[in-house]
Design an enzyme around this catalytic site. Structure first.
Site, mmCIF file in Angstrom:
data_model
loop_
_atom_site.group_PDB
_atom_site.id
_atom_site.type_symbol
_atom_site.label_atom_id
_atom_site.label_comp_id
_atom_site.label_asym_id
_atom_site.label_seq_id
_atom_site.Cartn_x
_atom_site.Cartn_y
_atom_site.Cartn_z
ATOM 1 N N ASP A 97 2.170 -2.364 -5.233
ATOM 2 C CA ASP A 97 1.120 -1.405 -5.586
ATOM 3 C C ASP A 97 0.830 -0.557 -4.349
ATOM 4 O O ASP A 97 1.475 -0.709 -3.314
ATOM 5 C CB ASP A 97 -0.124 -2.124 -6.113
ATOM 6 N N SER A 98 -0.127 0.358 -4.478
ATOM 7 C CA SER A 98 -0.322 1.298 -3.372
ATOM 8 C C SER A 98 -0.766 0.565 -2.099
ATOM 9 O O SER A 98 -0.414 0.967 -0.995
ATOM 10 C CB SER A 98 -1.331 2.369 -3.758
#
Lengths: 78, 116
Positions: B72-73
């Site tokens: 994920d980011s």
């Protein structure tokens, strides 16, 4: 990843500063810090993108807590 | 050390005037050989393997951090910080936000290392 909004960028910036600061902590506690930071950010993962004021508030809180924890006298976290 | 090398070269020339006619190509000494792209890549891969959430088997230059490696980011930020630590540099926020694939990160690091 779709283009990030300014607010999302700000969150990532805070996260990046936090992760970078882990290196200043004693080596044996670095894993604790990593887990703790992830956990704290993870708690607010579900906040909808549009709740600007909530996110802005959390970013401010995050910065304050970052300043507190980045104090070199604080060495470990549970 | 360099002066010494120059001096010894001169002495040799003086001793052998015939040999002095042969043009000596100037030799340059480097402290460290310039870093190659392969080296950057392999070191980057090693550093990326320390990122917990990353799926090692899919690690290639074309791999997108989020689509292919399943990050994920926040994980992506972590991966980039791991790279920063490995190469002892700091990727500015603006560029970090733009980096989407392992290859882009390697390219950026390679360019930066060459500037040194």
């Amino acid at each position: 990843m779709a283009r990030l909004s300014g607010l999302q960028r700000e969150v990532l910036k805070l996260y990046r500063t936090c992760i970078r600061t882990i290196r200043t902590k004693p080596e044996e506690t670095q894993l604790h810090w990593r887990a703790y930071i992830r956990e704290e950010f993870g708690k607010n993962k579900a906040i909808p993108k549009k709740s600007f004021s909530v996110i802005e508030h959390l970013i401010r809180v995050g910065h304050r807590r970052f300043e507190m924890y980045s104090n070199p006298q604080i060495k470990d976290i549970h | 050390m360099f002066r010494l090398a120059v001096r010894s070269a001169r002495v040799q020339m003086a001793r052998a005037p015939v040999a002095a006619a042969i043009v000596r190509a100037p030799v340059r000494f480097y402290a460290v050989a310039p870093i190659t792209k392969e080296e950057v890549t392999s070191r980057a891969f090693e550093a990326l393997k320390t990122v917990a959430a990353l799926q090692e088997s899919k690690l290639t230059l074309e791999a997108n951090f989020q689509k292919d490696l399943g990050l994920d980011s926040l994980d992506t930020v972590e991966a980039l910080v791991a790279l920063e630590e490995e190469f002892d540099l700091e990727i500015p926020d603006k560029i970090s936000d733009e980096i989407k694939t392992v290859g882009e990160a390697v390219d950026y690091i390679y360019e930066e290392e060459r500037k040194l």
